[in-house]
Design a protein around this motif. Structure first.
Motif, short mmCIF file in Angstrom:
data_model
loop_
_atom_site.label_atom_id
_atom_site.label_comp_id
_atom_site.label_asym_id
_atom_site.label_seq_id
_atom_site.Cartn_x
_atom_site.Cartn_y
_atom_site.Cartn_z
N HIS A 27 0.96 -1.25 0.07
CA HIS A 27 0.04 0.00 -0.07
C HIS A 27 0.98 1.33 -0.01
N ALA A 28 2.05 1.26 0.84
CA ALA A 28 2.90 2.27 0.87
C ALA A 28 3.36 2.54 -0.55
N HIS A 29 3.88 1.59 -1.16
CA HIS A 29 4.57 1.67 -2.27
C HIS A 29 3.66 2.39 -3.46
N SER A 30 2.28 1.80 -3.19
CA SER A 30 1.32 2.37 -4.15
C SER A 30 1.19 3.74 -4.15
N GLU A 31 1.27 4.13 -2.75
CA GLU A 31 0.97 5.61 -2.86
C GLU A 31 1.85 6.34 -3.37
N ILE A 32 3.34 6.09 -3.29
CA ILE A 32 4.55 6.90 -3.86
C ILE A 32 4.80 6.51 -5.42
N ILE A 33 4.32 5.36 -5.90
CA ILE A 33 4.45 5.15 -7.02
C ILE A 33 3.20 5.95 -7.82
N GLY A 34 2.03 5.89 -7.10
CA GLY A 34 0.99 6.94 -7.62
C GLY A 34 1.14 8.21 -8.03
N MET A 35 2.24 8.89 -7.34
CA MET A 35 2.49 10.24 -7.60
C MET A 35 3.01 10.33 -8.92
N LEU A 36 3.40 9.19 -9.40
CA LEU A 36 4.11 9.48 -10.87
C LEU A 36 3.29 9.93 -11.84
N PRO A 37 2.38 9.12 -12.15
CA PRO A 37 1.38 9.58 -13.23
C PRO A 37 0.73 10.56 -13.05
N GLU A 38 0.58 11.14 -11.85
CA GLU A 38 -0.05 12.46 -11.77
C GLU A 38 1.04 13.52 -11.77
N GLY A 39 1.99 13.47 -11.19
CA GLY A 39 3.17 14.37 -11.26
C GLY A 39 3.55 14.75 -12.59
N ASN A 40 3.51 13.59 -13.61
CA ASN A 40 3.40 13.89 -14.91
C ASN A 40 2.94 15.45 -15.38
N TRP A 41 1.46 15.60 -14.77
CA TRP A 41 0.80 16.81 -15.45
C TRP A 41 0.93 17.85 -14.65
N ILE A 42 1.81 17.93 -13.53
CA ILE A 42 1.82 19.26 -12.78
C ILE A 42 2.48 20.54 -13.60
N THR A 43 3.38 20.29 -14.38
CA THR A 43 3.88 21.46 -15.15
C THR A 43 3.11 21.81 -16.40
N ARG A 44 1.65 20.76 -16.70
CA ARG A 44 0.97 20.99 -17.81
C ARG A 44 -0.64 21.38 -17.32
N ALA A 45 -0.62 21.70 -16.10
CA ALA A 45 -2.12 21.78 -15.75
C ALA A 45 -2.80 22.96 -16.33
N PRO A 46 -4.04 23.03 -16.65
CA PRO A 46 -4.42 23.96 -17.46
C PRO A 46 -4.42 25.29 -16.84
N ASN A 47 -4.52 25.48 -15.49
CA ASN A 47 -4.57 26.97 -15.03
C ASN A 47 -3.67 26.83 -13.77
N LEU A 48 -3.56 27.97 -12.91
CA LEU A 48 -2.74 28.16 -11.88
C LEU A 48 -3.72 27.23 -10.62
N ARG A 49 -5.09 27.55 -10.70
CA ARG A 49 -5.54 26.88 -9.56
C ARG A 49 -5.64 25.39 -9.89
N ARG A 50 -5.71 24.79 -10.95
CA ARG A 50 -5.75 23.51 -11.19
C ARG A 50 -4.35 22.79 -10.93
N LYS A 51 -3.30 23.80 -11.08
CA LYS A 51 -1.88 23.36 -10.81
C LYS A 51 -1.76 23.33 -9.22
N ALA A 52 -2.40 24.43 -8.63
CA ALA A 52 -1.94 24.29 -7.02
C ALA A 52 -2.70 22.93 -6.44
N ILE A 53 -3.84 22.69 -6.93
CA ILE A 53 -4.68 21.65 -6.32
C ILE A 53 -4.03 20.37 -6.68
N LEU A 54 -3.53 20.06 -7.99
CA LEU A 54 -2.80 18.80 -8.28
C LEU A 54 -1.40 18.92 -7.25
N LEU A 55 -0.74 19.77 -7.21
CA LEU A 55 0.34 19.85 -6.15
C LEU A 55 0.08 19.13 -5.00
#
Ligand code: FAQ
Length: 315
Positions: A43-71
């Protein structure tokens, strides 16, 4: 007088049957310790590996609000990993050893994180479906018998509920946008639906750990029971968004008050957990790289902690 192992096991089971929690210093059968370490570390491994597919979009979030929430969401997942490694360590295996098992490919983590996040709508689908399925499972685990795990789950579920809403809100917005945005939302649902249904684990008969873990109240329900609840809750939400779940066998049964659903592709599931999913290699490479790049932070934290220790001793 020496207490024999059968008596200890009986007392342990009685405690569990009465709904009492098992704490780290309590006596426990070695197999209970092993099962919990397995599940909690996966479960712990899943949480930290799970950061990767989402982290992939932090720099490409469509606006500042979306980016802050995703971060914030991705940081939450890191926090979940940390509580869970700490909770798993109370069973006697060090975090270093657990991480080593992950990094060398010996340990499992959730199948779901071996799928790619191709568009912004995937971030919505991950929050809505993946966190949605995780909550179904984790609200059950929060009632489990091992104190440190159940307490970690209570806190984690609160944060997952926020994650689930943010995912739904992303998809809801896209589903009410331009035709292209609607298509993007539907495409994300098409790709993430079945992996989310399967992430809750194999069906009864193919789930070797369930009988023992349910006897010990590590799990309180079968994988199928949780899957059914996830589907029952999620289908009406798709209807509200005007999106179509990619399952032609999905029918609401007025008598049982449940949705009947089609057969997931279990061959695909087993291939993914064997290491042959679309992103298994990339996820493990990225995690190993992140761990190596973080070596200086761990060294600095250790040096600081030992300096503080000396200071406290002198004072
Ligand atoms: N992926 O006998 P069962 C999240 C393995 S957290 C890979 O049914 P069990 C938050 C299983 O380990 C998601 N392997 O096993 C988030 C076993 O192999 P083993 C993770 C799987 O333990 C959201 C074998 O198959 N949650 O998403 C999977 O009774 C967004 C036979 O299976 C947890 O880990 C799978 N999906 O039931 C983060 C919760 N399913 O170990 C970031 C804790 C099964 O004997 C972004 N774990 N396997 O070699 C559990 O509740 C249980 O372990 C289950 C599986 C329900 C996952």
């Amino acid at each position: 007088m020496e207490t024999n192992i059968n008596t200890l096991e009986q007392q342990f089971q009685d405690k569990i049957d009465k709904g009492q929690k098992i704490e780290p210093k309590d006596w426990m059968p070695e197999m209970y310790r092993k099962q919990l370490t397995r599940m909690m570390s996966q479960h712990a491994h899943s949480e930290i590996i799970g950061m990767l597919p989402e982290g992939n979009w932090i720099t490409r979030a469509p606006n500042l609000r979306r980016k802050a929430i995703l971060l914030a969401k991705v940081q939450d997942e890191a926090g979940h990993g940390l509580y869970l490694y700490s909770a798993a360590e109370t069973l006697g295996t060090s975090r270093e050893e657990l991480l080593n098992q992950l990094h060398t490919g010996k340990a499992k983590y959730s199948s779901i994180f071996n799928y790619p996040s191709l568009t912004w709508a995937d971030i919505g689908a991950i929050g809505w479906l993946v966190d949605g399925a995780a909550i179904m499972n984790q609200t059950m685990l929060a009632k489990g018998s091992y104190g440190p795990y159940s307490r970690a789950m209570t806190r984690i579920c609160k944060e997952e509920s926020f994650h689930n809403r943010q995912g739904y809100e992303i998809l809801h917005t896209l589903a009410h946008g331009t035709n292209e945005q609607k298509e993007m939302a539907q495409d994300a649902l098409n790709r993430w639906w079945w992996p989310a249904v399967m992430m809750l684990g194999p069906t009864e008969g193919n789930s070797p750990n369930t009988e023992q873990t349910m006897k010990w109240k590590i799990k309180l329900e079968t994988n199928d029971a949780i899957r059914q609840r996830f589907i029952d809750r999620t289908v009406p939400q798709a209807d509200v968004m005007g999106l179509k779940i990619p399952d032609d066998k999905l029918v609401y049964n007025e008598t049982t008050k449940h949705y009947a659903y089609g057969e997931p592709n279990w061959n695909e599931f087993y291939e993914v957990i064997k290491g042959n999913g679309p992103c298994n290699k990339k996820r493990l490479d990225d995690r190993n790289k992140a761990h190596d790049n973080g070596a200086w932070v761990r060294a600095a934290a250790e040096a600081y902690a030992s300096k503080q220790h000396i200071k406290n001793k002198v004072a």
